[in-house]
Design an enzyme around this catalytic site. Structure first.
Site, PDB file in Angstrom:
ATOM      1  N   ALA A  76       0.843  -1.197   0.000  1.00  0.00           N
ATOM      2  CA  ALA A  76       0.000   0.000   0.000  1.00  0.00           C
ATOM      3  C   ALA A  76       0.878   1.247   0.000  1.00  0.00           C
ATOM      4  O   ALA A  76       2.024   1.210   0.458  1.00  0.00           O
ATOM      5  CB  ALA A  76      -0.887  -0.012   1.227  1.00  0.00           C
ATOM      6  N   GLY A 127       0.822  -5.121   1.158  1.00  0.00           N
ATOM      7  CA  GLY A 127      -0.304  -5.294   0.252  1.00  0.00           C
ATOM      8  C   GLY A 127       0.108  -5.963  -1.056  1.00  0.00           C
ATOM      9  O   GLY A 127      -0.696  -6.657  -1.688  1.00  0.00           O
ATOM     10  N   GLU A 170      -0.028  -9.486  -0.379  1.00  0.00           N
ATOM     11  CA  GLU A 170      -1.434  -9.884  -0.200  1.00  0.00           C
ATOM     12  C   GLU A 170      -2.125 -10.068  -1.550  1.00  0.00           C
ATOM     13  O   GLU A 170      -2.942 -10.968  -1.726  1.00  0.00           O
ATOM     14  CB  GLU A 170      -2.161  -8.848   0.663  1.00  0.00           C
ATOM     15  CG  GLU A 170      -1.703  -8.926   2.127  1.00  0.00           C
ATOM     16  CD  GLU A 170      -2.299  -7.841   2.994  1.00  0.00           C
ATOM     17  OE1 GLU A 170      -2.083  -6.650   2.667  1.00  0.00           O
ATOM     18  OE2 GLU A 170      -2.971  -8.169   3.981  1.00  0.00           O
ATOM     19  N   GLU A 219       4.148  -4.746   7.486  1.00  0.00           N
ATOM     20  CA  GLU A 219       3.230  -3.762   8.080  1.00  0.00           C
ATOM     21  C   GLU A 219       3.531  -3.508   9.546  1.00  0.00           C
ATOM     22  O   GLU A 219       3.425  -2.385  10.037  1.00  0.00           O
ATOM     23  CB  GLU A 219       1.781  -4.241   7.936  1.00  0.00           C
ATOM     24  CG  GLU A 219       1.226  -4.139   6.530  1.00  0.00           C
ATOM     25  CD  GLU A 219       1.548  -5.344   5.666  1.00  0.00           C
ATOM     26  OE1 GLU A 219       2.457  -6.127   6.025  1.00  0.00           O
ATOM     27  OE2 GLU A 219       0.891  -5.495   4.623  1.00  0.00           O
TER      28      GLU A 219
HETATM   29  C1  ZOZ Z   1      -9.325  -1.335   6.751  1.00  0.00           C
HETATM   30  C2  ZOZ Z   1      -8.451  -2.271   6.017  1.00  0.00           C
HETATM   31  C3  ZOZ Z   1      -7.282  -1.615   5.364  1.00  0.00           C
HETATM   32  C4  ZOZ Z   1      -6.399  -2.611   4.648  1.00  0.00           C
HETATM   33  C5  ZOZ Z   1      -5.064  -2.014   4.257  1.00  0.00           C
HETATM   34  C6  ZOZ Z   1      -4.118  -3.094   3.892  1.00  0.00           C
HETATM   35  C7  ZOZ Z   1      -2.874  -2.572   3.285  1.00  0.00           C
HETATM   36  C8  ZOZ Z   1      -1.719  -3.282   3.841  1.00  0.00           C
HETATM   37  O1  ZOZ Z   1      -1.663  -4.472   3.967  1.00  0.00           O
HETATM   38  C9  ZOZ Z   1      -0.675  -2.385   4.283  1.00  0.00           C
HETATM   39  C10 ZOZ Z   1       0.541  -2.268   3.425  1.00  0.00           C
HETATM   40  O2  ZOZ Z   1       0.782  -2.763   2.382  1.00  0.00           O
HETATM   41  S1  ZOZ Z   1       1.574  -1.220   4.179  1.00  0.00           S
HETATM   42  C11 ZOZ Z   1       2.999  -1.179   3.169  1.00  0.00           C
HETATM   43  C12 ZOZ Z   1       3.872  -2.312   3.465  1.00  0.00           C
HETATM   44  N1  ZOZ Z   1       5.085  -2.143   2.726  1.00  0.00           N
HETATM   45  C13 ZOZ Z   1       6.214  -1.686   3.286  1.00  0.00           C
HETATM   46  O3  ZOZ Z   1       6.291  -1.405   4.467  1.00  0.00           O
HETATM   47  C14 ZOZ Z   1       7.387  -1.589   2.345  1.00  0.00           C
HETATM   48  C15 ZOZ Z   1       8.115  -0.336   2.607  1.00  0.00           C
HETATM   49  N2  ZOZ Z   1       9.205  -0.158   1.674  1.00  0.00           N
HETATM   50  C16 ZOZ Z   1      10.402  -0.769   1.811  1.00  0.00           C
HETATM   51  O4  ZOZ Z   1      10.626  -1.614   2.661  1.00  0.00           O
HETATM   52  C17 ZOZ Z   1      11.512  -0.321   0.894  1.00  0.00           C
HETATM   53  O5  ZOZ Z   1      11.159   0.968   0.447  1.00  0.00           O
HETATM   54  C18 ZOZ Z   1      11.747  -1.240  -0.339  1.00  0.00           C
HETATM   55  C19 ZOZ Z   1      12.328  -2.554   0.164  1.00  0.00           C
HETATM   56  C20 ZOZ Z   1      10.485  -1.476  -1.084  1.00  0.00           C
HETATM   57  C21 ZOZ Z   1      12.737  -0.575  -1.314  1.00  0.00           C
HETATM   58  O6  ZOZ Z   1      13.890  -0.217  -0.623  1.00  0.00           O
HETATM   59  P1  ZOZ Z   1      15.008   0.699  -1.332  1.00  0.00           P
HETATM   60  O7  ZOZ Z   1      16.060   0.922  -0.286  1.00  0.00           O
HETATM   61  O8  ZOZ Z   1      15.363   0.108  -2.634  1.00  0.00           O
HETATM   62  O9  ZOZ Z   1      14.279   2.060  -1.685  1.00  0.00           O
HETATM   63  P2  ZOZ Z   1      13.627   3.158  -0.707  1.00  0.00           P
HETATM   64  O10 ZOZ Z   1      14.483   4.347  -0.714  1.00  0.00           O
HETATM   65  O11 ZOZ Z   1      13.255   2.566   0.600  1.00  0.00           O
HETATM   66  O12 ZOZ Z   1      12.270   3.455  -1.479  1.00  0.00           O
HETATM   67  C22 ZOZ Z   1      12.237   4.141  -2.714  1.00  0.00           C
HETATM   68  C23 ZOZ Z   1      11.159   5.185  -2.656  1.00  0.00           C
HETATM   69  O13 ZOZ Z   1       9.879   4.552  -2.545  1.00  0.00           O
HETATM   70  C24 ZOZ Z   1       9.169   5.047  -1.419  1.00  0.00           C
HETATM   71  N3  ZOZ Z   1       8.372   3.947  -0.882  1.00  0.00           N
HETATM   72  C25 ZOZ Z   1       8.817   2.715  -0.578  1.00  0.00           C
HETATM   73  N4  ZOZ Z   1       7.793   1.950  -0.175  1.00  0.00           N
HETATM   74  C26 ZOZ Z   1       6.690   2.727  -0.238  1.00  0.00           C
HETATM   75  C27 ZOZ Z   1       5.331   2.499   0.049  1.00  0.00           C
HETATM   76  N5  ZOZ Z   1       4.868   1.308   0.448  1.00  0.00           N
HETATM   77  N6  ZOZ Z   1       4.471   3.522  -0.104  1.00  0.00           N
HETATM   78  C28 ZOZ Z   1       4.899   4.719  -0.537  1.00  0.00           C
HETATM   79  N7  ZOZ Z   1       6.174   4.993  -0.832  1.00  0.00           N
HETATM   80  C29 ZOZ Z   1       7.058   4.002  -0.681  1.00  0.00           C
HETATM   81  C30 ZOZ Z   1      10.263   5.529  -0.483  1.00  0.00           C
HETATM   82  O14 ZOZ Z   1       9.803   6.487   0.426  1.00  0.00           O
HETATM   83  C31 ZOZ Z   1      11.263   6.119  -1.474  1.00  0.00           C
HETATM   84  O15 ZOZ Z   1      10.751   7.366  -1.884  1.00  0.00           O
HETATM   85  P3  ZOZ Z   1      11.652   8.683  -1.845  1.00  0.00           P
HETATM   86  O16 ZOZ Z   1      12.028   8.868  -0.406  1.00  0.00           O
HETATM   87  O17 ZOZ Z   1      10.762   9.744  -2.361  1.00  0.00           O
HETATM   88  O18 ZOZ Z   1      12.825   8.359  -2.713  1.00  0.00           O
END
Ligand code: ZOZ
Ligand code: NAI
Length: 725
Positions: free
Chosen positions: A60, A100, A103, A123
């Site tokens: 998400a 998500g 999921e 999450e």
């Molecule tokens: C009532 C019922 C409601 C139901 C709701 C259900 C929904 C759910 O089940 C809830 C979810 O999905 S919550 C999201 C879970 N996902 C995460 O926590 C993954 C977070 N991201 C990572 O671990 C790393 O960014 C990752 C490993 C992916 C990549 O790492 P890197 O070191 O290569 O790159 P980063 O610098 O961390 O990321 C690059 C840019 O992407 C942005 N970003 C990453 N994940 C995001 C995400 N999930 N949402 C929005 N932006 C996200 C990150 O901020 C960065 O952006 P910039 O800072 O602008 O460069």
């Protein structure tokens, strides 16, 4: 967004939302449209879902959680829609499938992953639970123990492990998309019932109840005040006790509790703060966007004491060839042995992993007492005793021996970077790289630029932090930099509280209940009281250089507590001597127990100085310690030492054990409300007018005066003139 394309029999839905294909509202809408289109098209016999740019989806859109139009709620029904499709749906997982994203894959009937893909339900790390039915589907697929582990820790697992667990059906080394299309074609016409996870029972364990009870104890112990792990547990427990639909209802209820808990906001703030600090800038206009790092092909570490050993370990783990230097053979041998123990331990941890440690090869790790061996290194990290004269001597030597472009880093915890740089011919190459103890474990690297430090040097230090898998935070030069400078008033308050009537265990308990892994007195015993004592002697605050007639509890007209000095004079240095603020089972022991000697000593001390013992409640302990630390944070921001509150928060979470679910000290202040922080500081300051740390900072007062703006706007209220740099 998601692109829909139709092959001869398989429709392809590609999630597209760079950089990580987060499931925004628009992506979900396009996914739903694609599924409906495929369903309505009789020539489509199967569907394949994949992500653009070699990434399935990171879940998400976290930024969307704080907006009223949340995307999260829409995801569960879409996962159900995928699962109920009458045409087989295959997930082609490349890069990451997280939250998500995973999921969505769990809703698919088949999952195929690339060898290098990683999967997880992280999450919990942002204060939530997998709220799109993941807590109900995952246990049905991989069993309760493995599902609980993934959901309550949020850890990412590699594809090979996912295959072993049965999370994916197949892994491939080459083209995942083609393999997924092949699989989709192969399964056309096969019954889908057995592939729908919501219809499967949760695999039974012979002793499910006992297993869950034990697991709950472990989860609670590791959660350390954070709500999400326990609620994740409860959602999985619901999967074991209820039918799927009821389990989903329970999952939603628990998700809502977390969403409105405050901890989720704090953890999401911390997630973005950690990324925000990568975009560093200095008041002189240098920044990440224009400065390029220089390569580090070979490095050196000087001093193999407590810190140097850990730093060597980090560099070896990052595969950087290294020279380790000591002052003499005796210390070299001692240091080498200690480094080898650490490296052996790290190698054991990595055994079976893809990476190996090559530390027996002298071409990669060389031990020496000869400075000439540093001629060809690109970067040196000095970690000798905290003594300005010694550091200057070393930097002078380095400036002569090292090649002109070499980056000269100091691990000093508080000394002036400019003064150290003044001993070299290349002050633009001198920078502070402040590691935290134990250096191979703690994630923080405080990077301190001096007056002459070049943008390239800062960029190189930041690049080094990344290579070492640390969080680099760029800050300006002042005594104690950011972390230790904010720590001084906190520790000072803790000691003043003892003078006034409290006990070490009472103060520690309050701060540990708040969420710190370790309270100030236990921390001080662990680090060694002698470290601060030496520094205070160097500053002339105690010891032989203290002018005769200086009042015992006053320095430069301000309140001073000699308590830590008195303990050191008694040889009580903490764990290392078996006695400090607590007593230990032996010298080097780890188990702190309250020491009756100390209570007696404190009582005599109060009598000697005419201090009336009073009862100090938990609120006062917490507020005086935390608000004084926060107050210093505002002063640091006003001086331009850090470019935003996120920097201070990232430093505290990663270097000082600040509970992440409280978002860091400055975020915490914003949740308490700045007017309340100010009012409390004013109250305590009036009661203790001789304690400057309690006097509210001008910047805090200004923010309150302009109406307590949200944290992200604070810096806009800082006038240019107030920056010292
Ligand atoms: C009532 C019922 C409601 C139901 C709701 C259900 C929904 C759910 O089940 C809830 C979810 O999905 S919550 C999201 C879970 N996902 C995460 O926590 C993954 C977070 N991201 C990572 O671990 C790393 O960014 C990752 C490993 C992916 C990549 O790492 P890197 O070191 O290569 O790159 P980063 O610098 O961390 O990321 C690059 C840019 O992407 C942005 N970003 C990453 N994940 C995001 C995400 N999930 N949402 C929005 N932006 C996200 C990150 O901020 C960065 O952006 P910039 O800072 O602008 O460069
Ligand atoms: N111990 C801690 O928790 C932290 C310490 N620091 C800083 O790191 C630096 C090192 O601290 P520690 O490792 O605790 O000290 P330490 O006393 O454990 O080790 C210092 C080492 O430097 C060596 N050394 C002294 N003079 C030398 C010379 N001329 N050439 C080569 N080696 C020499 C000593 O033999 C000793 O092994 C200090 O500046 C300290 O303030 C920074 C963060 C945390």
């Amino acid at each position: 967004m998601a692109q829909y394309a139709r092959g001869s029999t398989v429709a392809v839905i590609r999630l597209c939302n760079p950089p990580v294909n987060a499931l925004s509202r628009a992506v979900l809408q396009a996914l739903e449209d694609g599924l409906k289109k495929a369903d309505a098209d009789p020539s489509v016999k199967a569907v394949m879902i994949c992500g653009e740019n070699g990434k399935f989806s990171a879940g998400a859109d976290i930024r969307g959680f704080s907006s009223p139009e949340r995307s999260g709620g829409a995801l569960g029904p879409i996962v159900s829609l995928i699962e109920s499709s009458e045409k087989p749906v295959v997930a082609a997982i490349e890069g990451v499938a997280l939250g998500g994203g995973l999921e969505v894959a769990l809703g698919c009937h088949y999952r195929i992953a690339h060898m290098k893909a990683r999967m997880g339900l992280p999450e919990v790390t942002i204060g939530l639970l997998p709220g799109a039915e993941g807590t109900q589907r995952l246990p049905r697929l991989i069993g309760v123990p493995a599902a609980l582990e993934m959901i309550t820790t949020g850890k990412h697992i590699p594809a090979t492990e996912a295959l072993k667990l049965g999370l994916v059906d197949e892994i491939v080394e080459e083209n995942t998309i083609e393999a997924a299309i092949r699989l989709a074609n192969k399964v056309i016409g096969q019954p889908l019932g057995p592939r729908r996870l919501s219809l499967k029972p949760v695999p039974k364990l012979p002793n499910m109840e006992a297993f869950l009870d034990k697991a709950l104890v472990k989860v609670k112990k590791q959660a350390w005040g954070c709500l999400a792990p326990e609620l994740c547990f409860q959602a999985v427990r619901a999967a074991t006790e209820r039918p799927f639909a009821e389990g989903v209802r329970r999952e939603r209820e628990l998700f809502q509790v977390l969403l409105s808990s405050g901890q989720a906001q704090a953890l999401q703030y911390a997630f973005f703060a950690e990324r925000a600090v990568r975009r560093w800038a200095t008041p002189s206009g240098a920044s990440w966007s224009s400065a390029a790092p220089q390569p580090v092909r070979k490095a050196a570490v000087i001093g193999l004491g407590t810190m140097g050993r850990g730093i060597v370990t980090c560099l070896v783990k990052a595969n950087i060839p290294l020279v380790a230097l000591e002052q003499d053979l005796e210390n070299l041998n001692k240091g080498r042995k200690a480094v080898m123990v650490l490296l052996e331990r790290e190698a054991m941890k990595m055994e079976g992993g893809a990476q190996t440690l090559d530390f027996h090869n002298p071409a990669r790790l060389q031990f020496t007492v000869d400075f000439d061996q540093l001629r060809d290194v690109d970067l040196v990290i000095e970690a000798v005793f905290e003594n300005m004269a010694l550091k200057k001597e070393i930097f002078h030597k380095l400036s002569k021996i090292c090649k002109p472009g070499a980056l000269l880093c100091t691990n000093t915890s508080a000394l002036n970077i400019d003064e150290i740089a003044s001993a070299t011919n290349h002050p633009q190459q001198v920078i502070g790289t402040h590691f935290f103890s134990p250096a191979h474990v703690m994630r923080l690297l405080e990077i301190i630029y001096g007056r002459h430090t070049s943008p390239t040097a800062i960029a190189t230090a930041m690049q080094l932090a990344k290579a070492l898998k640390k969080v680099g935070v760029v800050v300006g030069n002042c005594f104690g930099f950011v972390g230790n400078r904010m720590m001084f008033p906190y520790i000072q308050q803790a000691v003043f509280l003892l003078e006034e009537g409290s006990r070490p265990e009472a103060v520690d308990q309050v701060l540990e209940d708040f969420g710190f892994k370790i309270g100030p007195f236990r921390m001080s015993d662990l680090a060694g009281l002698d470290v601060g004592w030496r520094s205070r002697k160097d500053q002339g605050l105690t010891g032989p250089s203290l002018p005769a007639g200086t009042p015992a509890r006053q320095r430069h007209g301000q309140r001073y507590s000699p308590l830590p000095d008195l303990l050191c004079e008694q040889g009580r240095f903490g764990q290392k001597t078996g006695r400090g603020w607590y007593q230990y089972e032996k010298a080097g022991g780890r188990t702190a127990t309250p020491d009756p000697w100390l209570l007696n000593f404190l009582s005599q001390y109060r009598d000697t100085h005419g201090i009336k013992t009073r009862f100090i409640d938990q609120e006062e302990i917490l507020e005086r310690c935390l608000f004084s630390l926060i107050n210093e944070g505002f002063a640091i921001l006003a001086e331009g030492i850090a470019s935003g509150p996120e920097h201070l928060d990232v430093i505290y979470i990663n270097g000082y054990g600040w509970p992440k679910h409280r978002g860091g000290p400055m975020f915490y202040a914003s949740t308490v409300g700045l007017p309340r922080v100010l009012a409390k500081l004013q109250k305590y300051s009036e009661a203790h007018p001789d304690v400057p740390g309690l006097r509210p900072s001008a910047f805090l007062k200004k923010l309150v005066a302009v109406g307590n703006p949200p944290l992200k706007e604070w810096m806009s209220y800082l006038s240019q003139q107030s920056s010292k740099l």
